[in-house]
Design a protein around this motif. Structure first.
Motif, PDB file in Angstrom:
ATOM      1  N   TYR A  44       0.852  -1.176   0.000  1.00 50.76           N
ATOM      2  CA  TYR A  44       0.000   0.000   0.000  1.00 50.76           C
ATOM      3  C   TYR A  44       0.892   1.231   0.000  1.00 50.76           C
ATOM      4  N   ARG A  45       0.775   2.032  -1.039  1.00 49.93           N
ATOM      5  CA  ARG A  45       1.592   3.243  -1.199  1.00 49.93           C
ATOM      6  C   ARG A  45       3.087   2.946  -1.065  1.00 49.93           C
ATOM      7  N   GLY A  46       3.488   1.821  -1.632  1.00 48.18           N
ATOM      8  CA  GLY A  46       4.896   1.447  -1.633  1.00 48.18           C
ATOM      9  C   GLY A  46       5.384   0.781  -0.356  1.00 48.18           C
ATOM     10  N   ARG A  47       4.504   0.563   0.611  1.00 53.72           N
ATOM     11  CA  ARG A  47       4.885  -0.064   1.879  1.00 53.72           C
ATOM     12  C   ARG A  47       4.183  -1.417   1.991  1.00 53.72           C
ATOM     13  N   ARG A  48       4.904  -2.414   2.464  1.00 50.70           N
ATOM     14  CA  ARG A  48       4.295  -3.731   2.652  1.00 50.70           C
ATOM     15  C   ARG A  48       3.616  -3.764   4.016  1.00 50.70           C
ATOM     16  N   ILE A  49       2.323  -4.014   4.000  1.00 52.76           N
ATOM     17  CA  ILE A  49       1.572  -4.131   5.248  1.00 52.76           C
ATOM     18  C   ILE A  49       1.047  -5.550   5.373  1.00 52.76           C
TER      19      ILE A  49
ATOM     20  N   SER B 182      -3.777   2.392  16.968  1.00 55.06           N
ATOM     21  CA  SER B 182      -2.359   2.035  17.021  1.00 55.06           C
ATOM     22  C   SER B 182      -1.575   3.174  17.651  1.00 55.06           C
ATOM     23  N   VAL B 183      -0.288   2.946  17.844  1.00 53.71           N
ATOM     24  CA  VAL B 183       0.564   3.994  18.401  1.00 53.71           C
ATOM     25  C   VAL B 183       0.744   5.137  17.409  1.00 53.71           C
ATOM     26  N   VAL B 184       0.552   4.893  16.141  1.00 51.11           N
ATOM     27  CA  VAL B 184       0.714   5.939  15.127  1.00 51.11           C
ATOM     28  C   VAL B 184      -0.522   6.828  15.056  1.00 51.11           C
ATOM     29  N   ASN B 185      -1.692   6.243  15.114  1.00 50.57           N
ATOM     30  CA  ASN B 185      -2.934   7.023  15.055  1.00 50.57           C
ATOM     31  C   ASN B 185      -3.849   6.612  16.209  1.00 50.57           C
ATOM     32  N   HIS B 186      -3.415   6.984  17.394  1.00 48.94           N
ATOM     33  CA  HIS B 186      -4.076   6.549  18.623  1.00 48.94           C
ATOM     34  C   HIS B 186      -5.479   7.124  18.787  1.00 48.94           C
TER      35      HIS B 186
ATOM     36  N   VAL C 108      -0.218   6.168   5.709  1.00 49.22           N
ATOM     37  CA  VAL C 108      -0.465   7.549   5.300  1.00 49.22           C
ATOM     38  C   VAL C 108       0.120   8.514   6.323  1.00 49.22           C
ATOM     39  N   GLU C 109      -0.109   8.243   7.603  1.00 46.55           N
ATOM     40  CA  GLU C 109       0.369   9.119   8.674  1.00 46.55           C
ATOM     41  C   GLU C 109       1.893   9.141   8.758  1.00 46.55           C
ATOM     42  N   LEU C 110       2.539   8.024   8.488  1.00 46.99           N
ATOM     43  CA  LEU C 110       4.001   7.965   8.540  1.00 46.99           C
ATOM     44  C   LEU C 110       4.660   8.808   7.446  1.00 46.99           C
ATOM     45  N   GLN C 111       3.958   9.044   6.359  1.00 47.25           N
ATOM     46  CA  GLN C 111       4.463   9.876   5.251  1.00 47.25           C
ATOM     47  C   GLN C 111       5.860   9.445   4.803  1.00 47.25           C
TER      48      GLN C 111
END
Length: 129
Positions: free
Chosen positions: A57-62, A98-102, A118-121
């Motif tokens: 997703y958006r170049g990141r493996r999830i 999650s800790v990123v979007n609590h 998305v939030e990690l940009q």
């Protein structure tokens, strides 16, 4: 009917109309609460706590999958972004954070992982030790 009696009847009628509007609003809110963000039932909104996913997703493996019993916060589910664990928790209402979007609950771990990307940009997810 006297003038005083007429006003009393009007007040009762308005009170009943108000109660009907309030009941309609309450039922509508309850129905909306059972739906996911796109209007689909939350239970059918994609991978929940028992499904797996593995995608780019958006170049990141999830990735997400059930975890060993007693995993972090008792969720029994793990999510990874580019191989690094994203700490997730399941709320009492069945949503995920999650800790990123609590402060932004999501209906599924997949939606949560995508939102974290998305939030990690583009930033690397740093492991919590």
């Amino acid at each position: 009917m006297s003038e005083a009696g007429h006003h009393a009847e009007l007040t009762r009628r308005r009170m009943l109309q108000g109660a009907g509007v309030a009941l309609t609003a309450a039922v509508g809110t309850a129905v909306l609460g059972l739906a996911g963000p796109t209007g689909t039932p939350a239970a059918a909104a994609g991978p929940g706590g028992h499904d797996t996913f593995d995608e780019v997703y958006r170049g990141r493996r999830i990735q997400g999958r059930p975890a060993a019993s007693g995993h972090h916060h008792g969720t029994d589910y793990t999510v990874q972004i580019d191989g690094e664990e994203l700490h997730v928790m399941r709320n009492a209402d069945g949503t995920w954070i999650s800790v990123v979007n609590h402060y932004q609950p999501h209906q599924t771990p997949l939606a949560l992982a995508r939102a974290a990307v998305v939030e990690l940009q583009g930033a690397t997810l740093v492991p919590i030790v």
